[in-house]
Design a protein around this motif. Structure first.
Motif, PDB file in Angstrom:
ATOM      1  N   ILE A 182       0.827  -1.209   0.000  1.00 44.82           N
ATOM      2  CA  ILE A 182       0.000   0.000   0.000  1.00 44.82           C
ATOM      3  C   ILE A 182       0.857   1.254   0.000  1.00 44.82           C
ATOM      4  O   ILE A 182       0.453   2.311  -0.496  1.00 44.82           O
ATOM      5  CB  ILE A 182      -0.963  -0.009   1.219  1.00 44.82           C
ATOM      6  N   TYR A 183       2.097   1.152   0.519  1.00 43.79           N
ATOM      7  CA  TYR A 183       2.978   2.307   0.589  1.00 43.79           C
ATOM      8  C   TYR A 183       3.631   2.628  -0.748  1.00 43.79           C
ATOM      9  O   TYR A 183       4.295   3.647  -0.877  1.00 43.79           O
ATOM     10  CB  TYR A 183       4.046   2.098   1.658  1.00 43.79           C
ATOM     11  N   ARG A 184       3.460   1.747  -1.729  1.00 43.26           N
ATOM     12  CA  ARG A 184       3.981   2.034  -3.065  1.00 43.26           C
ATOM     13  C   ARG A 184       3.288   3.242  -3.663  1.00 43.26           C
ATOM     14  O   ARG A 184       3.885   4.016  -4.406  1.00 43.26           O
ATOM     15  CB  ARG A 184       3.789   0.800  -3.961  1.00 43.26           C
ATOM     16  N   ASP A 185       2.010   3.400  -3.339  1.00 44.78           N
ATOM     17  CA  ASP A 185       1.249   4.561  -3.830  1.00 44.78           C
ATOM     18  C   ASP A 185       0.282   4.976  -2.726  1.00 44.78           C
ATOM     19  O   ASP A 185      -0.934   4.921  -2.899  1.00 44.78           O
ATOM     20  CB  ASP A 185       0.508   4.195  -5.116  1.00 44.78           C
ATOM     21  N   PHE A 186       0.857   5.381  -1.591  1.00 42.70           N
ATOM     22  CA  PHE A 186       0.052   5.666  -0.410  1.00 42.70           C
ATOM     23  C   PHE A 186      -0.921   6.815  -0.651  1.00 42.70           C
ATOM     24  O   PHE A 186      -2.012   6.846  -0.085  1.00 42.70           O
ATOM     25  CB  PHE A 186       0.975   5.999   0.773  1.00 42.70           C
ATOM     26  N   GLY A 187      -0.539   7.741  -1.529  1.00 42.04           N
ATOM     27  CA  GLY A 187      -1.414   8.881  -1.805  1.00 42.04           C
ATOM     28  C   GLY A 187      -2.744   8.457  -2.414  1.00 42.04           C
ATOM     29  O   GLY A 187      -3.761   9.126  -2.212  1.00 42.04           O
ATOM     30  N   TYR A 188      -2.745   7.337  -3.157  1.00 38.91           N
ATOM     31  CA  TYR A 188      -3.973   6.849  -3.777  1.00 38.91           C
ATOM     32  C   TYR A 188      -5.025   6.520  -2.731  1.00 38.91           C
ATOM     33  O   TYR A 188      -6.219   6.722  -2.948  1.00 38.91           O
ATOM     34  CB  TYR A 188      -3.655   5.605  -4.613  1.00 38.91           C
ATOM     35  N   LEU A 189      -4.561   6.026  -1.570  1.00 36.98           N
ATOM     36  CA  LEU A 189      -5.476   5.662  -0.494  1.00 36.98           C
ATOM     37  C   LEU A 189      -6.232   6.875   0.015  1.00 36.98           C
ATOM     38  O   LEU A 189      -7.379   6.769   0.471  1.00 36.98           O
ATOM     39  CB  LEU A 189      -4.686   5.011   0.644  1.00 36.98           C
ATOM     40  N   PHE A 190      -5.604   8.052  -0.066  1.00 36.02           N
ATOM     41  CA  PHE A 190      -6.215   9.278   0.429  1.00 36.02           C
ATOM     42  C   PHE A 190      -6.527  10.238  -0.718  1.00 36.02           C
ATOM     43  O   PHE A 190      -6.449  11.456  -0.585  1.00 36.02           O
ATOM     44  CB  PHE A 190      -5.290   9.951   1.453  1.00 36.02           C
ATOM     45  N   SER A 191      -6.860   9.641  -1.845  1.00 39.20           N
ATOM     46  CA  SER A 191      -7.225  10.424  -3.024  1.00 39.20           C
ATOM     47  C   SER A 191      -8.624  10.041  -3.476  1.00 39.20           C
ATOM     48  O   SER A 191      -9.028   8.886  -3.354  1.00 39.20           O
ATOM     49  CB  SER A 191      -6.218  10.155  -4.151  1.00 39.20           C
ATOM     50  N   GLU A 192      -9.331  10.996  -4.009  1.00 36.06           N
ATOM     51  CA  GLU A 192     -10.677  10.709  -4.509  1.00 36.06           C
ATOM     52  C   GLU A 192     -10.644  10.060  -5.873  1.00 36.06           C
ATOM     53  O   GLU A 192     -11.614   9.431  -6.291  1.00 36.06           O
ATOM     54  CB  GLU A 192     -11.497  11.995  -4.568  1.00 36.06           C
ATOM     55  N   GLY A 193      -9.519  10.182  -6.548  1.00 34.23           N
ATOM     56  CA  GLY A 193      -9.406   9.588  -7.873  1.00 34.23           C
ATOM     57  C   GLY A 193      -7.967   9.308  -8.220  1.00 34.23           C
ATOM     58  O   GLY A 193      -7.040   9.736  -7.534  1.00 34.23           O
ATOM     59  N   GLY A 194      -7.755   8.558  -9.300  1.00 31.41           N
ATOM     60  CA  GLY A 194      -6.415   8.217  -9.738  1.00 31.41           C
ATOM     61  C   GLY A 194      -6.386   7.999 -11.239  1.00 31.41           C
ATOM     62  O   GLY A 194      -7.423   7.987 -11.903  1.00 31.41           O
ATOM     63  N   ASN A 195      -5.173   7.829 -11.778  1.00 30.22           N
ATOM     64  CA  ASN A 195      -5.002   7.636 -13.212  1.00 30.22           C
ATOM     65  C   ASN A 195      -4.880   6.153 -13.528  1.00 30.22           C
ATOM     66  O   ASN A 195      -4.062   5.456 -12.938  1.00 30.22           O
ATOM     67  CB  ASN A 195      -3.747   8.379 -13.688  1.00 30.22           C
ATOM     68  N   LEU A 196      -5.687   5.680 -14.429  1.00 25.31           N
ATOM     69  CA  LEU A 196      -5.669   4.278 -14.820  1.00 25.31           C
ATOM     70  C   LEU A 196      -5.659   4.188 -16.334  1.00 25.31           C
ATOM     71  O   LEU A 196      -6.626   4.563 -16.997  1.00 25.31           O
ATOM     72  CB  LEU A 196      -6.898   3.548 -14.263  1.00 25.31           C
ATOM     73  N   GLY A 197      -4.532   3.744 -16.871  1.00 26.97           N
ATOM     74  CA  GLY A 197      -4.426   3.609 -18.318  1.00 26.97           C
ATOM     75  C   GLY A 197      -4.616   4.923 -19.052  1.00 26.97           C
ATOM     76  O   GLY A 197      -5.152   4.950 -20.153  1.00 26.97           O
ATOM     77  N   GLY A 198      -4.162   6.019 -18.420  1.00 28.94           N
ATOM     78  CA  GLY A 198      -4.264   7.327 -19.047  1.00 28.94           C
ATOM     79  C   GLY A 198      -5.594   8.024 -18.844  1.00 28.94           C
ATOM     80  O   GLY A 198      -5.800   9.130 -19.353  1.00 28.94           O
ATOM     81  N   ARG A 199      -6.503   7.420 -18.088  1.00 24.68           N
ATOM     82  CA  ARG A 199      -7.807   8.029 -17.831  1.00 24.68           C
ATOM     83  C   ARG A 199      -8.023   8.205 -16.340  1.00 24.68           C
ATOM     84  O   ARG A 199      -7.589   7.394 -15.536  1.00 24.68           O
ATOM     85  CB  ARG A 199      -8.929   7.169 -18.423  1.00 24.68           C
ATOM     86  N   GLN A 200      -8.693   9.291 -15.983  1.00 28.51           N
ATOM     87  CA  GLN A 200      -8.973   9.561 -14.584  1.00 28.51           C
ATOM     88  C   GLN A 200     -10.136   8.685 -14.103  1.00 28.51           C
ATOM     89  O   GLN A 200     -11.179   8.622 -14.744  1.00 28.51           O
ATOM     90  CB  GLN A 200      -9.326  11.038 -14.383  1.00 28.51           C
TER      91      GLN A 200
END
Length: 241
Positions: A182-200
């Protein structure tokens, strides 16, 4: 004045817990170094597999059809599932949370399995077979087709041909990778959205917020607390009194 008793069963347990902590710290440092991410790339893909399998298996548990698992070369991915009926809010939140908790659950089970030779070998065989089977059944991406069977085959070889010490180290190393992924991208855990395959896309905690109303950062705190409790419990059961 009397000394306090050690919480560890033996000196070997103390050394082993120290080793697991060192592996975790070194892994986190490598993730944030210029070339460390390349060294850990297969394990980053494995962490994504744990995450997406968590979504997919939870979806199946709530009556949905798990159709495919896609892992991109940058380590992101998604699990595609569908249901003939409208899912409940609890089901939607649980499926989203299962992806966040999946790697830690797997990591803790591996650490617990490392306590004796028999369970260590079973864990390696089970994980290796699961990687190969899931690739055939659900994985639908080149990255997944290349990396996952390679890890699965390596685990089966270690389980069948490796020395007991090598088997134990492999299980413990993979357990740590799952627990701290989870610490690889810890900010994702506290984000409302993220980038997946170039799309939000809406994040997992964002999906939980949509289902259960409380803000995504609250669910990020809850998930973080659950992860900490699970890791502490696994270490306690495996090494402490």
């Amino acid at each position: 004045m009397s000394r306090g008793r050690s919480a560890f069963r033996t000196e070997a347990d103390r050394r082993e817990v120290t080793l697991l902590i060192m592996i975790g710290v070194i892994t986190i440092l490598l993730w944030h170094s210029p070339y460390g991410a390349y060294l850990l790339y297969p394990f980053s893909i494995l962490a994504t597999w744990f995450h997406e399998m968590g979504h997919g298996l939870a979806a199946m548990a709530f009556g949905s059809q798990f159709e495919r698992l896609v892992i991109f070369s940058d380590g992101s991915g998604y699990a595609l599932y569908y249901s003939a009926e409208q899912q409940s809010r609890v089901a939607m939140a649980s499926i989203a949370a299962a992806g966040l908790l999946g790697p830690t659950v797997a990591g803790c089970l591996l650490i617990l399995a490392s306590r004796n030779h028999r369970t260590t070998q079973i864990a390696l065989l089970a994980l290796g077979a699961a990687l190969l089977a899931s690739t055939l059944i659900w994985v639908r991406s080149t990255t997944g087709w290349v990396i996952l069977p390679s890890i699965g085959a390596a685990l089966l070889i270690i389980a069948l041909k490796g020395r007991p010490s090598h088997k134990r180290l492999a299980v413990q190393f993979l357990g740590v990778q799952g627990c701290i992924s989870i610490y690889r991208d810890f900010g994702y855990l506290f984000s409302e959205g993220g980038n997946l395959g170039g799309r939000q896309q809406l994040s997992d905690t964002g999906h939980i917020e949509r289902a259960l109303f409380l803000p995504y950062w609250f669910w990020g705190i809850v998930i973080t607390a659950l992860i900490a409790i699970m890791v502490f419990y696994a270490l306690k059961r495996a090494h402490l009194r």
